[in-house]
Design an enzyme around this catalytic site. Structure first.
Site, mmCIF file in Angstrom:
data_model
loop_
_atom_site.group_PDB
_atom_site.id
_atom_site.type_symbol
_atom_site.label_atom_id
_atom_site.label_comp_id
_atom_site.label_asym_id
_atom_site.label_seq_id
_atom_site.Cartn_x
_atom_site.Cartn_y
_atom_site.Cartn_z
ATOM 1 N N ARG A 21 10.910 -6.188 5.608
ATOM 2 C CA ARG A 21 10.732 -4.771 5.284
ATOM 3 C C ARG A 21 11.671 -3.864 6.093
ATOM 4 O O ARG A 21 11.841 -4.019 7.286
ATOM 5 C CB ARG A 21 9.281 -4.353 5.546
ATOM 6 C CG ARG A 21 9.031 -2.882 5.278
ATOM 7 C CD ARG A 21 7.579 -2.588 5.084
ATOM 8 N NE ARG A 21 6.761 -2.832 6.261
ATOM 9 C CZ ARG A 21 5.450 -2.627 6.280
ATOM 10 N NH1 ARG A 21 4.821 -2.220 5.200
ATOM 11 N NH2 ARG A 21 4.769 -2.852 7.384
ATOM 12 N N LYS A 29 0.835 -1.227 0.000
ATOM 13 C CA LYS A 29 0.000 0.000 0.000
ATOM 14 C C LYS A 29 0.861 1.266 0.000
ATOM 15 O O LYS A 29 0.641 2.153 -0.801
ATOM 16 C CB LYS A 29 -0.903 0.056 1.248
ATOM 17 C CG LYS A 29 -1.924 -1.042 1.346
ATOM 18 C CD LYS A 29 -2.950 -0.744 2.442
ATOM 19 C CE LYS A 29 -2.379 -0.637 3.834
ATOM 20 N NZ LYS A 29 -1.836 -1.886 4.369
ATOM 21 N N ARG A 44 10.548 -1.364 11.353
ATOM 22 C CA ARG A 44 9.459 -0.907 12.218
ATOM 23 C C ARG A 44 9.307 -1.863 13.395
ATOM 24 O O ARG A 44 9.358 -3.076 13.201
ATOM 25 C CB ARG A 44 8.156 -0.877 11.418
ATOM 26 C CG ARG A 44 7.913 0.419 10.705
ATOM 27 C CD ARG A 44 6.734 0.368 9.792
ATOM 28 N NE ARG A 44 5.515 -0.149 10.385
ATOM 29 C CZ ARG A 44 4.330 -0.166 9.780
ATOM 30 N NH1 ARG A 44 4.229 0.310 8.549
ATOM 31 N NH2 ARG A 44 3.270 -0.658 10.366
ATOM 32 N N ARG A 64 -10.069 1.503 8.092
ATOM 33 C CA ARG A 64 -9.640 0.149 8.451
ATOM 34 C C ARG A 64 -10.769 -0.625 9.105
ATOM 35 O O ARG A 64 -10.548 -1.716 9.619
ATOM 36 C CB ARG A 64 -8.487 0.253 9.442
ATOM 37 C CG ARG A 64 -7.123 -0.133 8.858
ATOM 38 C CD ARG A 64 -6.125 0.050 9.982
ATOM 39 N NE ARG A 64 -4.895 -0.642 9.802
ATOM 40 C CZ ARG A 64 -3.803 -0.116 9.290
ATOM 41 N NH1 ARG A 64 -3.817 1.088 8.794
ATOM 42 N NH2 ARG A 64 -2.682 -0.811 9.253
ATOM 43 N N ARG A 79 -1.754 -8.385 13.446
ATOM 44 C CA ARG A 79 -2.207 -7.400 12.457
ATOM 45 C C ARG A 79 -3.037 -8.067 11.358
ATOM 46 O O ARG A 79 -3.994 -7.492 10.853
ATOM 47 C CB ARG A 79 -0.999 -6.650 11.872
ATOM 48 C CG ARG A 79 -0.395 -5.665 12.901
ATOM 49 C CD ARG A 79 1.031 -5.288 12.586
ATOM 50 N NE ARG A 79 1.164 -4.445 11.429
ATOM 51 C CZ ARG A 79 2.307 -4.298 10.754
ATOM 52 N NH1 ARG A 79 3.407 -4.939 11.154
ATOM 53 N NH2 ARG A 79 2.366 -3.515 9.712
HETATM 54 P P1 AMP Z 1 0.281 1.010 9.095
HETATM 55 O O1 AMP Z 1 1.498 1.837 8.926
HETATM 56 O O2 AMP Z 1 -0.853 1.434 8.193
HETATM 57 O O3 AMP Z 1 0.562 -0.468 9.034
HETATM 58 O O4 AMP Z 1 -0.258 1.292 10.587
HETATM 59 C C1 AMP Z 1 0.539 1.002 11.719
HETATM 60 C C2 AMP Z 1 -0.347 0.940 12.962
HETATM 61 O O5 AMP Z 1 -0.980 2.213 13.173
HETATM 62 C C3 AMP Z 1 -1.520 -0.045 12.895
HETATM 63 O O6 AMP Z 1 -1.124 -1.375 13.227
HETATM 64 C C4 AMP Z 1 -2.477 0.561 13.915
HETATM 65 O O7 AMP Z 1 -2.045 0.304 15.240
HETATM 66 C C5 AMP Z 1 -2.309 2.054 13.664
HETATM 67 N N1 AMP Z 1 -3.235 2.542 12.621
HETATM 68 C C6 AMP Z 1 -2.914 3.039 11.388
HETATM 69 N N2 AMP Z 1 -4.007 3.402 10.714
HETATM 70 C C7 AMP Z 1 -5.069 3.147 11.522
HETATM 71 C C8 AMP Z 1 -6.472 3.280 11.387
HETATM 72 N N3 AMP Z 1 -7.036 3.751 10.261
HETATM 73 N N4 AMP Z 1 -7.253 2.900 12.428
HETATM 74 C C9 AMP Z 1 -6.726 2.424 13.570
HETATM 75 N N5 AMP Z 1 -5.409 2.242 13.762
HETATM 76 C C10 AMP Z 1 -4.570 2.603 12.747
#
Ligand code: AMP
Length: 206
Positions: free
Chosen positions: A118, A13, A150, A84, A161
């Site tokens: 990653r 993404k 990360r 999400r 996740r």
């Molecule tokens: P990502 O970088 O999109 O994988 O997001 C990393 C983490 O941020 C996720 O595992 C959630 O803990 C939090 N997060 C990101 N976007 C959202 C969202 N739209 N709703 C809730 N938590 C989020």
């Protein structure tokens, strides 16, 4: 043009959203990146969201919606990592009309492999992994900074996740299919192939 890029963690993404944003002159809005920026700046919000992010769980909607409201322009953007859940999609539908949802589909075993490999550049945000390997190990090709992993990119957290994706995020597929704006792309292909398929889907927007 208002786009959403949907997919499991490490489905590509972020990489595709960055490329599409550059090519189509869109603002790339990643809620994950916005939250990581809060952590870096040690803001009051950072203290509240840190434990959720560490565990790979969803941060409560009120804080996410606040971030979105503060960062969403009128038009011309690509949302990455938001919505999400159905409740987030419903909140978004109240404030705007999305043109297309691109879903980068990948099987779970590929997701786990990609996540563990990653690496990210803390300076320019470039993402490396199985398909894009840096020329010098752990050094960013673009800006020369040291790459990092990360803290939520480990085997235990990625399994949570994925579960969160299956329970909370995957219902968005039917939600957007019903609204005739859903488009699936094979996320296991190369970065270039995924990008060209995504661009083709974007040309179908009415
Ligand atoms: P990502 O970088 O999109 O994988 O997001 C990393 C983490 O941020 C996720 O595992 C959630 O803990 C939090 N997060 C990101 N976007 C959202 C969202 N739209 N709703 C809730 N938590 C989020």
């Amino acid at each position: 043009m208002k786009l959403i890029i949907l997919g499991k963690p490490s489905s590509g993404k972020g990489t595709q959203a960055k490329l599409l944003a550059e090519k189509l002159n869109l603002k790339h809005i990643s809620t994950g990146d916005l939250l990581r920026e809060e952590l870096k700046l040690k803001t009051p919000l950072a203290k509240k969201v840190e434990s959720y992010m560490k565990a790979g769980s969803l941060v409560p909607d009120s804080w996410i919606l606040e971030l979105i409201k503060n960062n969403l322009p009128e038009d011309n953007y690509i949302l990455d990592g938001f919505p999400r859940s159905l409740s987030q999609a419903e909140s978004l539908a109240k404030i705007t009309k999305i043109n297309l949802v691109l879903d980068l589909f990948c099987e779970d075993d590929l997701i786990i492999k990609r996540t563990i490999r990653r690496r990210i550049c803390p300076n320019c945000g470039a993402i490396y992994g199985s398909t894009l390997i840096p020329k010098v190990k752990d050094i960013c090709d673009k800006c020369g900074s040291g790459l990092y992993q990360r803290p939520d990119d480990n085997e235990k957290t990625i399994k949570n996740r994925l579960q969160v994706y299956n329970n909370d995020t995957s219902p968005l597929i039917d939600y957007y299919k019903k609204r005739n704006i859903y488009s699936k792309v094979d996320g296991s292909l190369s970065i270039k192939e995924v990008q060209s398929l995504a661009l083709k889907k974007i040309t179908t927007i009415k």
